[in-house]
Design an enzyme around this catalytic site. Structure first.
Site, mmCIF file in Angstrom:
data_model
loop_
_atom_site.group_PDB
_atom_site.id
_atom_site.type_symbol
_atom_site.label_atom_id
_atom_site.label_comp_id
_atom_site.label_asym_id
_atom_site.label_seq_id
_atom_site.Cartn_x
_atom_site.Cartn_y
_atom_site.Cartn_z
ATOM 1 C CB CYS A 149 7.200 -5.527 8.759
ATOM 2 S SG CYS A 149 9.304 -4.683 9.863
ATOM 3 C CB CYS A 184 3.170 6.956 7.515
ATOM 4 S SG CYS A 184 2.722 7.727 6.238
ATOM 5 C CB SER A 244 11.011 4.395 14.269
ATOM 6 O OG SER A 244 10.125 4.653 13.002
ATOM 7 C CD GLU A 303 13.613 -0.148 8.907
ATOM 8 O OE1 GLU A 303 13.058 -0.583 9.628
ATOM 9 O OE2 GLU A 303 14.932 0.883 8.602
ATOM 10 C CB CYS A 342 3.423 7.688 3.324
ATOM 11 S SG CYS A 342 3.359 6.180 4.722
ATOM 12 C CB CYS A 351 6.806 -2.163 16.016
ATOM 13 S SG CYS A 351 8.621 -2.117 15.750
ATOM 14 C CB CYS A 384 3.799 -1.954 13.547
ATOM 15 S SG CYS A 384 3.328 -1.566 11.912
ATOM 16 C CB SER A 438 10.763 6.527 8.077
ATOM 17 O OG SER A 438 10.263 5.835 9.887
ATOM 18 C CD GLU A 453 -2.666 -1.041 2.445
ATOM 19 O OE1 GLU A 453 -4.172 -2.062 2.445
ATOM 20 O OE2 GLU A 453 -2.434 -0.431 3.542
HETATM 21 N N1 SAH Z 1 10.001 0.265 9.755
HETATM 22 C C1 SAH Z 1 9.945 1.787 9.756
HETATM 23 C C2 SAH Z 1 9.323 2.672 8.785
HETATM 24 C C3 SAH Z 1 7.493 1.680 8.529
HETATM 25 S S1 SAH Z 1 7.010 2.832 10.482
HETATM 26 C C4 SAH Z 1 9.956 2.740 11.070
HETATM 27 O O1 SAH Z 1 9.364 1.638 11.735
HETATM 28 O O2 SAH Z 1 10.254 3.767 10.780
HETATM 29 C C5 SAH Z 1 6.204 4.109 10.115
HETATM 30 C C6 SAH Z 1 6.019 4.839 11.236
HETATM 31 O O3 SAH Z 1 4.703 5.079 11.656
HETATM 32 C C7 SAH Z 1 7.144 4.179 12.106
HETATM 33 O O4 SAH Z 1 7.246 5.661 12.667
HETATM 34 C C8 SAH Z 1 6.181 3.611 12.952
HETATM 35 O O5 SAH Z 1 6.478 3.235 14.498
HETATM 36 C C9 SAH Z 1 4.563 3.891 12.787
HETATM 37 N N2 SAH Z 1 3.987 3.361 12.760
HETATM 38 C C10 SAH Z 1 3.676 2.075 13.724
HETATM 39 N N3 SAH Z 1 2.835 1.734 13.622
HETATM 40 C C11 SAH Z 1 1.810 2.534 14.739
HETATM 41 C C12 SAH Z 1 0.699 3.021 14.902
HETATM 42 N N4 SAH Z 1 -0.218 1.717 15.251
HETATM 43 N N5 SAH Z 1 0.667 3.889 15.462
HETATM 44 C C13 SAH Z 1 1.209 4.673 15.126
HETATM 45 N N6 SAH Z 1 1.713 5.210 14.702
HETATM 46 C C14 SAH Z 1 2.589 3.695 13.937
HETATM 47 FE FE1 SF4 Z 2 8.660 -3.133 11.201
HETATM 48 FE FE2 SF4 Z 2 8.192 -0.251 11.248
HETATM 49 FE FE3 SF4 Z 2 6.115 -1.313 11.824
HETATM 50 FE FE4 SF4 Z 2 8.573 -1.668 13.335
HETATM 51 S S1 SF4 Z 2 6.899 0.754 13.120
HETATM 52 S S2 SF4 Z 2 7.131 -3.128 12.729
HETATM 53 S S3 SF4 Z 2 9.609 -1.188 11.818
HETATM 54 S S4 SF4 Z 2 7.425 -1.289 10.094
#
Ligand code: SAH
Ligand code: SF4
Length: 359
Positions: free
Chosen positions: A114, A332, A217, A163, A107, A118, A121, A194, A94
């Site tokens: 991934c 995002c 992040s 990532e 974005c 986390c 996420c 990011s 997406e």
């Molecule tokens: N993997 C990379 C880039 C993709 S995630 C990273 O983690 O930086 C992009 C952003 O969205 C990151 O800052 C991540 O922490 C944030 N994100 C992920 N899940 C989220 C959620 N449930 N609510 C708000 N932001 C979130």
């Molecule tokens: Fe992967 Fe970024 Fe989501 Fe963490 S926040 S699971 S690194 S996409």
């Protein structure tokens, strides 16, 4: 067959130069072909009417243009749009377009799923399926231009699925494609990577001369809390990541998703200030999107405000973001391919809010 869209424009020019020469065609053909990759993109070589028909046919056989097909498109009431792109092997990713005044930020995704899991996420919950090629990363912009040239993004953030620094070779090439004047020509300062801080590729990114923007992040000011939220902390520890950032001498944005009663206490704002100040980092405070984590609670708005205020009182520049595209799960970090069921709650009221990303 060579995928020209997965090469830097310079490498594509070299491949085409040899191909054109081997066919005894004049060298200027290369200058007719290369702009059709990214600058004035085409869906297929048939459309390149400036090139003789026979040559177009041979181009199509030797260098088929990789396409993403639009699987679904949803528009939020606040103007945010989500695109589901199907890849040639049936996988899907997406991207999200966020209009803000004159700026249109796209974005984009760098991986299908991934591996890093986390806890907050949505993409992490999918697990890892595969890396995107450089062509598939760039194609998220290219296909958007084919769909509607007026939607050409002014800014790109690698905040979709995946990532980016775990797919460095493809992201490295994609950064060139996005930035090069013979590619998409987006200024380096308008491109943000990011990452959670994958050290080896972070150093490679820092070695590039262009001023790409970097967002880390962070989400937790201490290693123990970060460990509870982000399994990557086991491998690349916070003190080492901060050290690396200090050595990079690049201004960085720290992304911090506020999760109720986990990382939103004022004492944690004080700890975060200790991390951010030496880096002269901007802190982006993001509300938690519940879609990523049904068992976590967003921080209450009053607490988010207090947290931001506390950071500022400690000399840290902090911006409290609001979410956009909530009604289409398009923020995002919120991206997860949903092909099957129609989403529930589609009629719910949506507050007009800002984007949860980077300036
Ligand atoms: N993997 C990379 C880039 C993709 S995630 C990273 O983690 O930086 C992009 C952003 O969205 C990151 O800052 C991540 O922490 C944030 N994100 C992920 N899940 C989220 C959620 N449930 N609510 C708000 N932001 C979130
Ligand atoms: Fe992967 Fe970024 Fe989501 Fe963490 S926040 S699971 S690194 S996409």
């Amino acid at each position: 067959m060579t995928d020209l869209l997965s090469l830097t424009p310079r490498a594509a020019r070299a491949v085409l130069g040899e191909w054109v020469a081997a066919r005894g065609e004049p060298a200027y053909r290369v200058h007719q072909i290369v702009p059709r990759l990214w600058q004035r993109p085409l869906g297929s070589w048939d459309g390149a009417t400036e090139i003789p028909t026979a040559l177009r046919r041979d181009l199509a056989a030797a260098f088929p243009l990789l396409r993403l097909t639009l699987g679904a498109r949803q528009e939020s009431r606040d103007g945010t749009e989500k695109f589901l792109w199907k890849l040639a092997d049936g996988e899907a990713v997406e991207s999200v377009l966020i209009p803000e005044g004159k700026r249109r930020t796209l974005c984009i995704s760098s991986q299908v799923g991934c591996a890093l899991g986390c806890v907050f996420c949505a993409t992490g919950r999918m697990g890892f399926r595969r890396n995107l090629t450089a062509g598939e990363i760039g194609a998220q912009v290219r296909e958007l231009m084919l769909l509607d040239p007026a939607k050409r993004p002014t800014n790109v953030v690698f905040m979709g699925m995946g990532e980016p620094l775990l797919n460095w070779p493809a992201v490295d090439t994609a950064l060139t494609i996005l930035n090069d004047v013979d590619g998409l020509g987006i200024g380096a300062r308008h491109i943000t990577v990011s990452t959670v801080g994958i050290l080896p590729s972070l150093e490679q990114l820092a070695r590039r001369p262009e001023q790409f923007r970097l967002a880390l992040s962070l989400h937790a000011p201490t290693p123990s809390l970060r460990h509870a939220l982000m399994p990557i902390e086991k491998k690349y520890r916070l003190p080492d990541v901060i050290d690396a950032l200090q050595r990079l001498r690049r201004r960085v944005t720290l992304e911090y998703v506020l999760i109720g009663r986990k990382n939103d206490a004022l004492e944690q704002a004080d700890e975060l200030a200790e991390v951010a100040r030496p880096l002269a980092a901007l802190v982006n405070l993001l509300p938690l999107h519940p879609g990523g984590a049904p068992d976590l609670a967003p921080s209450p708005p009053a607490q988010m405000l207090a947290f931001a205020r506390r950071l500022r009182s400690r000399g840290v520049e902090a911006v409290l973001r609001k979410s956009r595209g909530l009604d289409i799960s398009a923020a995002c970090g919120q991206l997860r391919v949903e092909l099957e069921a129609p989403r529930r709650g589609g009629g719910g009221k949506v507050r007009p809010q800002e984007h949860a990303g980077v300036e």
